[in-house]
Design a protein around this motif. Structure first.
Motif, mmCIF file in Angstrom:
data_model
loop_
_atom_site.group_PDB
_atom_site.id
_atom_site.type_symbol
_atom_site.label_atom_id
_atom_site.label_comp_id
_atom_site.label_asym_id
_atom_site.label_seq_id
_atom_site.Cartn_x
_atom_site.Cartn_y
_atom_site.Cartn_z
ATOM 1 N N GLU A 198 -31.865 32.383 -66.424
ATOM 2 C CA GLU A 198 -30.833 33.595 -67.668
ATOM 3 C C GLU A 198 -31.838 34.115 -68.155
ATOM 4 N N GLU A 199 -32.847 34.853 -67.783
ATOM 5 C CA GLU A 199 -33.582 35.765 -68.010
ATOM 6 C C GLU A 199 -33.228 36.059 -66.694
ATOM 7 N N ARG A 200 -32.853 36.161 -65.806
ATOM 8 C CA ARG A 200 -32.844 36.740 -64.116
ATOM 9 C C ARG A 200 -31.216 37.603 -63.999
ATOM 10 N N LEU A 201 -30.238 36.269 -65.059
ATOM 11 C CA LEU A 201 -29.178 36.999 -65.149
ATOM 12 C C LEU A 201 -29.084 37.840 -66.233
ATOM 13 N N ASN A 202 -30.227 38.409 -66.657
ATOM 14 C CA ASN A 202 -30.124 39.256 -67.780
ATOM 15 C C ASN A 202 -30.646 40.822 -67.345
ATOM 16 N N ILE A 203 -31.255 40.678 -65.941
ATOM 17 C CA ILE A 203 -31.872 41.733 -65.382
ATOM 18 C C ILE A 203 -30.517 42.646 -65.512
ATOM 19 N N PRO A 204 -30.994 44.247 -66.094
ATOM 20 C CA PRO A 204 -29.265 45.391 -64.997
ATOM 21 C C PRO A 204 -29.450 44.847 -64.068
ATOM 22 N N GLY A 205 -28.222 45.138 -63.661
ATOM 23 C CA GLY A 205 -28.038 44.863 -62.132
ATOM 24 C C GLY A 205 -27.298 43.759 -61.108
ATOM 25 N N MET A 206 -28.260 42.776 -61.688
ATOM 26 C CA MET A 206 -27.562 41.171 -61.587
ATOM 27 C C MET A 206 -26.490 41.087 -61.491
ATOM 28 N N ILE A 207 -26.020 40.261 -60.501
ATOM 29 C CA ILE A 207 -24.869 39.659 -60.259
ATOM 30 C C ILE A 207 -24.910 37.955 -60.729
ATOM 31 N N PRO A 208 -23.651 37.317 -61.160
ATOM 32 C CA PRO A 208 -24.077 35.512 -60.884
ATOM 33 C C PRO A 208 -23.747 35.164 -60.578
ATOM 34 N N MET A 209 -23.260 35.407 -59.136
ATOM 35 C CA MET A 209 -23.271 35.293 -57.503
ATOM 36 C C MET A 209 -24.450 35.152 -56.416
ATOM 37 N N ARG A 210 -25.416 35.664 -57.306
ATOM 38 C CA ARG A 210 -26.745 36.130 -56.831
ATOM 39 C C ARG A 210 -28.358 35.121 -57.191
ATOM 40 N N VAL A 211 -27.702 35.289 -58.506
ATOM 41 C CA VAL A 211 -28.687 34.629 -59.532
ATOM 42 C C VAL A 211 -29.766 33.535 -59.009
ATOM 43 N N ASP A 212 -28.605 32.673 -58.186
ATOM 44 C CA ASP A 212 -29.894 31.277 -57.639
ATOM 45 C C ASP A 212 -30.574 31.621 -56.488
ATOM 46 N N MET A 213 -29.888 32.577 -55.081
ATOM 47 C CA MET A 213 -30.926 32.225 -54.620
ATOM 48 C C MET A 213 -31.911 33.407 -53.849
ATOM 49 N N ILE A 214 -31.172 34.916 -55.092
ATOM 50 C CA ILE A 214 -31.899 35.860 -54.827
ATOM 51 C C ILE A 214 -33.681 35.371 -54.810
ATOM 52 N N VAL A 215 -34.482 34.239 -55.610
ATOM 53 C CA VAL A 215 -35.888 34.195 -55.027
ATOM 54 C C VAL A 215 -35.864 33.894 -54.088
ATOM 55 N N VAL A 216 -35.554 33.053 -53.539
ATOM 56 C CA VAL A 216 -36.072 32.524 -52.110
ATOM 57 C C VAL A 216 -35.690 33.324 -51.526
ATOM 58 N N ALA A 217 -34.704 34.166 -51.736
ATOM 59 C CA ALA A 217 -34.125 35.056 -50.232
ATOM 60 C C ALA A 217 -35.535 36.343 -50.340
ATOM 61 N N SER A 218 -35.988 36.573 -51.625
ATOM 62 C CA SER A 218 -36.485 37.789 -51.760
ATOM 63 C C SER A 218 -38.085 37.387 -51.312
ATOM 64 N N CYS A 219 -38.559 35.716 -51.365
ATOM 65 C CA CYS A 219 -39.629 34.810 -50.730
ATOM 66 C C CYS A 219 -39.240 35.819 -49.371
ATOM 67 N N LEU A 220 -38.326 35.031 -48.700
ATOM 68 C CA LEU A 220 -37.985 35.840 -47.524
ATOM 69 C C LEU A 220 -37.835 36.882 -46.840
ATOM 70 N N ILE A 221 -37.750 37.688 -47.588
ATOM 71 C CA ILE A 221 -38.267 39.328 -47.208
ATOM 72 C C ILE A 221 -39.314 39.738 -47.028
ATOM 73 N N GLU A 222 -40.627 39.438 -48.596
ATOM 74 C CA GLU A 222 -41.787 39.100 -48.283
ATOM 75 C C GLU A 222 -42.584 38.584 -47.235
ATOM 76 N N TYR A 223 -41.973 37.264 -47.055
ATOM 77 C CA TYR A 223 -42.875 37.147 -45.419
ATOM 78 C C TYR A 223 -42.564 38.126 -44.006
ATOM 79 N N ILE A 224 -41.203 38.699 -43.929
ATOM 80 C CA ILE A 224 -40.621 39.398 -43.189
ATOM 81 C C ILE A 224 -41.723 41.082 -42.916
#
Length: 318
Positions: free
Chosen positions: A256-282
């Protein structure tokens, strides 16, 4: 000048994309585009199946796409399916049903073909130059990595570690737990050994992310500046320190808090956390100051092949 119209359907594991275009010799004009979070991997990807609910969503979306295609009197339709379909035991049956219902031939491409088309899309965006870059596209089912420059792809590989898979395996609590992030990182260390070896061999000095998660990360960044992205622009820069700030924020917020981030879209709100972890790793292996984000990916790779040819060339694997 005689132009040709075409429709491209990218049936991703998380998102289905439709692009209707007019093709010219050296450029294209977008008539219409739409993306819908079908989430064909939801409920079944970990068991190598397309769940009945996901199948219904997919067929409903394809009927909608077919109506739009027919509305433009387009007869040249190029449809591609990726990880969510190619790894499903009932994937072939699903493709047959699409042909029977809508008359659309779906080409189920393998990971190397997918990576090549993503590379061609990124190249079309103008995101590459003479330097060697690591390119990545985080899908719902798989993640494609390409090392190359504007002239050629030197190395490419697809890994079945997409956002939906990482979500199913590691993101049980919301906000995600530190222990879950650690487990995800260990998983990436095991799965991405060939990538790390290739990075050491080719020495890329740039990092280019294609569409999806990277689109949303730049949307969030631009919103933080109270700016909007130009629709005519295909390449955007995301300072690493801004990515780090956004990624840390994502780790601490619930859905719910992620959805309130300006620029966030609902279709990305679930996967963006693990995706960001992957980018951090790279970023441990390609320590750049700026992430380059290409809004072009697989579907534009298909358009690149169509321009000036007016028939889709075979997907090369070399």
């Amino acid at each position: 000048m005689i132009t040709k119209k075409a429709a491209i359907i990218d049936m991703g594991t998380n998102t289905f994309h439709l692009v209707l275009v007019e093709l010219f010799e050296d450029h294209f004009h977008t008539i219409y585009k739409e993306k819908i979070p079908v989430k064909i991997g939801q409920g079944g990807i970990s068991r190598n199946t397309i769940h009945p609910d996901a199948r219904k969503r997919a067929l409903h979306t394809l009927q909608h796409f077919k109506n739009l295609i027919d509305g433009e009197s387009i007869t040249e339709v190029f449809a591609f399916a990726t990880s969510g379909v190619r790894n499903a035991d009932n994937g072939a049956e699903f493709v047959t049903e699409i042909k029977d219902r809508f008359g659309i031939d779906v080409q189920v491409i393998d990971g190397i073909q997918e990576a090549q088309m993503i590379y061609e899309g990124i190249r079309l965006s103008g995101s590459l130059n003479g330097q060697i870059a690591l390119m990545m596209d985080i899908g719902g089912g798989s993640v494609e990595f390409i090392i190359g420059n504007s002239n050629e792809a030197l190395w490419k590989q697809s890994f079945e570690i997409g956002g939906q898979r990482m979500l199913d395996l590691f993101h049980y609590h919301d906000p995600i737990l530190g222990e879950e992030v650690e487990n995800l990182t260990t998983y990436l260390e095991e799965k991405l050994v060939p990538l790390v070896e290739a990075i050491h061999y080719y020495g890329p000095t740039g990092l280019v992310g294609a569409s999806g998660t990277f689109d949303t990360l730049t949307d969030i960044y631009y919103a933080s500046l109270q700016q909007s992205k130009s629709r005519d622009q295909q390449t955007f820069q995301l300072p690493r320190e801004e990515f780090e700030r956004i990624a840390q924020q994502l780790l601490t917020l619930n859905k719910e808090e992620r959805l309130n981030i300006p620029g966030m879209i609902p279709m990305r709100v679930d996967m963006i956390v693990v995706a960001s972890c992957l980018i951090e790793y790279i970023l441990k292996f390609v320590p750049v100051d700026t992430l380059i984000c290409s809004s072009f990916a697989l579907k534009e790779g298909a358009i690149s092949r169509l321009m000036g040819k007016h028939s889709l060339a075979p997907v090369t694997t070399r």
